[in-house]
Design an enzyme around this catalytic site. Structure first.
Site, mmCIF file in Angstrom:
data_model
loop_
_atom_site.group_PDB
_atom_site.id
_atom_site.type_symbol
_atom_site.label_atom_id
_atom_site.label_comp_id
_atom_site.label_asym_id
_atom_site.label_seq_id
_atom_site.Cartn_x
_atom_site.Cartn_y
_atom_site.Cartn_z
ATOM 1 N N ARG A 127 0.848 -1.190 0.000
ATOM 2 C CA ARG A 127 0.000 0.000 0.000
ATOM 3 C C ARG A 127 0.885 1.242 0.000
ATOM 4 O O ARG A 127 2.063 1.167 0.319
ATOM 5 C CB ARG A 127 -0.942 0.016 1.201
ATOM 6 C CG ARG A 127 -0.256 0.022 2.562
ATOM 7 C CD ARG A 127 -1.295 0.123 3.667
ATOM 8 N NE ARG A 127 -0.675 0.124 4.993
ATOM 9 C CZ ARG A 127 -1.335 0.421 6.116
ATOM 10 N NH1 ARG A 127 -2.618 0.742 6.065
ATOM 11 N NH2 ARG A 127 -0.721 0.387 7.279
ATOM 12 N N GLU A 166 -3.838 7.303 7.026
ATOM 13 C CA GLU A 166 -2.495 7.327 7.614
ATOM 14 C C GLU A 166 -1.478 7.875 6.606
ATOM 15 O O GLU A 166 -0.482 7.224 6.275
ATOM 16 C CB GLU A 166 -2.087 5.934 8.098
ATOM 17 C CG GLU A 166 -2.908 5.445 9.276
ATOM 18 C CD GLU A 166 -2.431 4.108 9.829
ATOM 19 O OE1 GLU A 166 -2.709 3.828 11.004
ATOM 20 O OE2 GLU A 166 -1.785 3.331 9.094
ATOM 21 N N GLU A 323 -8.385 4.649 15.159
ATOM 22 C CA GLU A 323 -7.975 3.248 15.151
ATOM 23 C C GLU A 323 -7.220 2.911 16.424
ATOM 24 O O GLU A 323 -6.395 3.692 16.895
ATOM 25 C CB GLU A 323 -7.029 2.939 13.975
ATOM 26 C CG GLU A 323 -7.639 2.931 12.599
ATOM 27 C CD GLU A 323 -6.597 2.527 11.552
ATOM 28 O OE1 GLU A 323 -5.599 1.850 11.924
ATOM 29 O OE2 GLU A 323 -6.758 2.885 10.378
ATOM 30 N N TRP A 331 2.298 -6.766 13.316
ATOM 31 C CA TRP A 331 3.545 -6.213 12.786
ATOM 32 C C TRP A 331 4.666 -6.134 13.818
ATOM 33 O O TRP A 331 5.754 -5.685 13.492
ATOM 34 C CB TRP A 331 3.279 -4.827 12.204
ATOM 35 C CG TRP A 331 2.410 -3.945 13.060
ATOM 36 C CD1 TRP A 331 1.063 -3.806 12.983
ATOM 37 C CD2 TRP A 331 2.850 -3.102 14.135
ATOM 38 N NE1 TRP A 331 0.616 -2.910 13.937
ATOM 39 C CE2 TRP A 331 1.682 -2.468 14.653
ATOM 40 C CE3 TRP A 331 4.090 -2.812 14.704
ATOM 41 C CZ2 TRP A 331 1.731 -1.568 15.718
ATOM 42 C CZ3 TRP A 331 4.133 -1.913 15.771
ATOM 43 C CH2 TRP A 331 2.976 -1.305 16.265
#
Length: 747
Positions: A127, A166, A323, A331
């Site tokens: 992404r 983000e 979020e 991660w």
């Protein structure tokens, strides 16, 4: 929500509140129906109702689903989802669908791919694999935002525009040719001409003088150390460029839907690359993402810092937790699940510190893709799971706190944080490698453990109204911003500044005449040389008012002298500078008297000052060590403390208590270790959040603290109602192990 004219010229007065149509606080998360068949999507709506979800973020990564081939669009699934959510009474933060470029776009236009500083091209397959600087990508992204806006402008479910996602998370710095062109344009606008650029960058050094803007490159990998100001400006440029990308999409949306608020989810507290204080005025409401580190026993303190920083970016207004995670993420090196009750504590700690929303990534845990092991509101185990039952209980708790919405956190302590100072501080070729967050975290944690609520603010913020101002490692500072700290002390505040502060101006040029440069006069301290300590080396500092045996420090010492009237709270016992001042305090008269501490004044010897003040000095004239003194006394004189070394955690805790007590910001009753007590205030009422992060039952004073009332609350009296249980409560308030109480206290 703040009302203003945006930097793009739009009048924001007509924008509706982001949470219009939501009863109380917002509860929900990212929803990705494109990952699931229709029978699961239908089940999602019913489960959202069961959990009490009233808002979702939608279509964040949907570009390739909406437009699988260039010019071919499939809106049916998104139309249906919007209609179903509206029918269920669920509002939508609708995204621009631009957070990941579709494969056809990068294949057709490989020139939009970003590059690393060594020239490596970063390819499609993840992404944010695009350069936000490239005009081709910008045109496609703006085009997609426009299509989404035109299609759903009047949809009744639309509550808020979620711009991209983000921004800068994975592509915050780009060295592509498009970025180089944009950097040169940014420099032309910043400096106007080459003479000013050459002066700012100090290009007389190492034959770097530029004769044309076309000769300027982004700071690529090179043979030796790069130009420090060039590196600093490249950081500024990239942060500004990412903001400009947001503005392009935001302005497109606003042209079509001038009444709909816009935001993007920041990553305050975890990302160094974006100067979020400079973004604040472009966000109709500040939104933030926060993820705790499973291996860190202090992760709840870092969560609090991120929340306080989000509130600082919002200028004290309520904000959105866009979020966080219900449990494990995907991660970290070891992605451990959260403990029982931790999701509730994490969520309500954000609310305590100003959030009017509790949202998560994501609604349903993915069965494929890079984030398939990331937790969600609906876990892989489904609804027959402890996590789902906890999610439903959390939804009930958020609903019970509805009246907290719109209230504000009141703090009398400011911690100054600055992204440009962070960027400049952590460059190479410094006396030693100083990590900027090190002292920010150390002093924040110490104040948190004392129960002191902190506003995290930029150096450009007006410091009026704060009784304690903590300035950790503000390496780079302008004259105007340094003056605000001085004015706070002259107004009567207690100011604490740590080592490696005030050293350079905004161009990263040394402030000559002795360190700590911009703060030399205020502190009454003049440092000739830095004496950083070697790996594993430590020193002891001692003084009459310190605990027996003194305090331990490492990393940093300074060869300093002090002016008349400066108290040496602690001196070095050993190390390279025995007898030199390590911690000092200067009384600052009302209105200031900088002439008495001029850099040109002849400083007295360290030994003479130490002898006059005693080995450790005192807390101030007529104020015993550890005593706050009267409010009147504090209003007539302020104080400026300097900590010229890196104290151990115990040392920071001791000095933090000293300055908090002196400033009068300590709670009226001690807060048990591992417990946070934060207050949100509205007209006629306070909401006291008491969160127990320990595995033992504790009691806290739920009455009004001394700074907000004339007398202490009567401990045995009924003080309010616990919003989570509906019960009347008394003080002291009992909090079970790992539990949370939220008490409404009439003012």
């Amino acid at each position: 929500m703040r009302r203003r004219t945006s930097p793009s010229g739009f009048d924001t007065a007509g924008i509706r509140p982001w949470n219009a149509g939501i009863d109380g606080l917002a509860f929900g998360g990212d929803y990705n129906p494109e990952q699931w068949p229709d029978d699961v999507r239908l089940e999602d709506i019913e489960l959202m109702r069961e959990a009490g979800v009233n808002i979702v973020s939608l279509a964040i990564f949907a570009w390739a689903t909406v437009e699988p081939r260039e010019g071919e669009f499939d809106w049916a699934w998104l139309d249906t989802t919007m209609d179903r959510l509206h029918a269920a009474g669920i509002r939508v933060a609708l995204a621009t669908a631009t957070a990941a470029a579709p494969p056809w776009l990068t294949r057709k236009h490989p020139e939009i791919l970003p590059q690393r500083s060594d020239g490596t091209v970063l390819h499609q397959g993840s992404r944010q694999t695009y350069s936000i600087h490239h005009p081709v990508f910008r045109d496609y992204a703006v085009g997609m935002a426009e299509r989404v806006a035109r299609r759903y402008a009047d949809h009744p479910a639309l509550a808020l525009w979620h711009v991209d996602n983000e921004i800068g998370c994975h592509n915050p710095r780009d060295w592509s040719p498009a970025a180089a062109d944009a950097f040169r344009d940014w420099l032309r606008e910043r400096y106007g001409d080459l003479d000013d650029l050459n002066e700012a960058w100090g290009t007389a050094f190492w034959s770097q003088r530029y004769g044309s803007f076309d000769d300027v490159l982004p700071p690529r990998d090179t043979t030796a150390f790069g130009n420090p100001t060039q590196l600093l400006d490249f950081d500024r440029f990239n942060s500004d460029a990412l903001l400009d990308y947001y503005r392009d999409l935001r302005d497109t949306l606003r042209e079509i839907t001038p009444h709909v608020p816009t935001t993007t989810n920041l990553m305050a507290g975890s990302h160094k690359e974006m100067d979020y204080f400079s973004w604040a005025d472009d966000l109709d409401v500040v939104a933030n993402d926060n993820y705790t580190l499973a291996a860190d026993p202090d992760r709840h303190l870092l969560l609090s810092l991120s929340a306080d920083l989000s509130r600082g970016i919002a200028g004290g207004d309520p904000w959105i937790l866009m979020e966080h995670s219900t449990s494990a993420v995907n991660w970290q090196s070891r992605n451990r699940a959260k403990q029982p009750g931790e999701m509730l504590r994490n969520s309500l700690a954000h609310v305590a510190r100003g959030s009017d929303a509790v949202m998560f990534f994501q609604w349903r845990a993915s069965k494929a893709g890079a984030e398939k092991y990331h937790s969600a509101l609906v876990p892989h185990a489904g609804t027959d799971s402890d996590l789902w039952r906890d999610v439903v209980a959390l939804g009930g708790a958020v609903k019970a706190l509805g009246e907290v919405r719109g209230s504000r956190v009141v703090a009398r302590t400011a911690l100054v944080l600055d992204w440009p100072a962070w960027w400049a501080c952590e460059q190479d070729v410094h006396p030693t490698q100083v990590q900027y967050p090190d002292q920010v975290l150390a002093w924040y944690k110490a104040l948190w453990r004392l129960g002191v609520t902190v506003d995290v603010v930029p150096p450009s913020r007006d410091l009026d109204g704060y009784d304690l101002v903590v300035v950790p490692t503000l390496y780079l500072v302008s004259d105007a911003d340094a003056a605000r700290v001085r004015a706070a002390a002259e107004r009567g505040a207690t100011v604490l500044i740590t080592y490696f502060s005030g050293i350079v101006d905004e161009n990263d040029h040394i402030r000559l005449g002795g360190y700590p440069g911009a703060y030399r006069d205020l502190l009454g301290v003049r440092t000739e040389e830095f004496f950083p300590l070697q790996e594993g080396e430590s020193v002891r500092v001692s003084g009459a008012s310190l605990p027996g045996g003194g305090l331990t420090a490492d990393l940093w010492t300074e060869k300093s002298t002090v002016t008349d009237g400066v108290e040496v709270i602690a001196a070095y016992d050993d190390g390279p500078l025995p007898g030199g001042p390590a911690i000092t305090r200067r009384t600052v008269p009302a209105g200031g008297d900088p002439g008495t501490v001029s850099a040109a004044a002849a400083p007295v010897s360290t030994a003479g000052t130490a002898a006059a003040a005693g080995p450790g000095g005192s807390a101030g004239p007529g104020v015993p060590a550890g005593s706050a003194g009267s409010a009147a006394a504090r209003s007539s004189t302020g104080s400026a403390w300097y900590v010229a070394t890196r104290l151990s955690d115990e040392g920071v805790a001791h000095i933090a208590r000293r300055v908090a007590d002196e400033a009068g910001v300590l709670p009226s009753a001690a807060v048990p270790e591992g417990v946070e007590v934060v207050r949100r205030v509205a007209d006629g009422v306070e909401f006291v959040f008491a969160i127990n992060h320990t595995d033992a039952e504790v009691t806290v004073d739920a009455g009004r603290p001394a700074p907000l009332s004339d007398t202490d609350a009567a401990l045995a009296a009924v003080v309010g109602t616990d919003l989570l249980t509906g019960e009347d409560v008394t003080s002291p308030l009992t909090i079970p192990a790992g539990g949370v109480r939220v008490v409404r206290v009439p003012v």
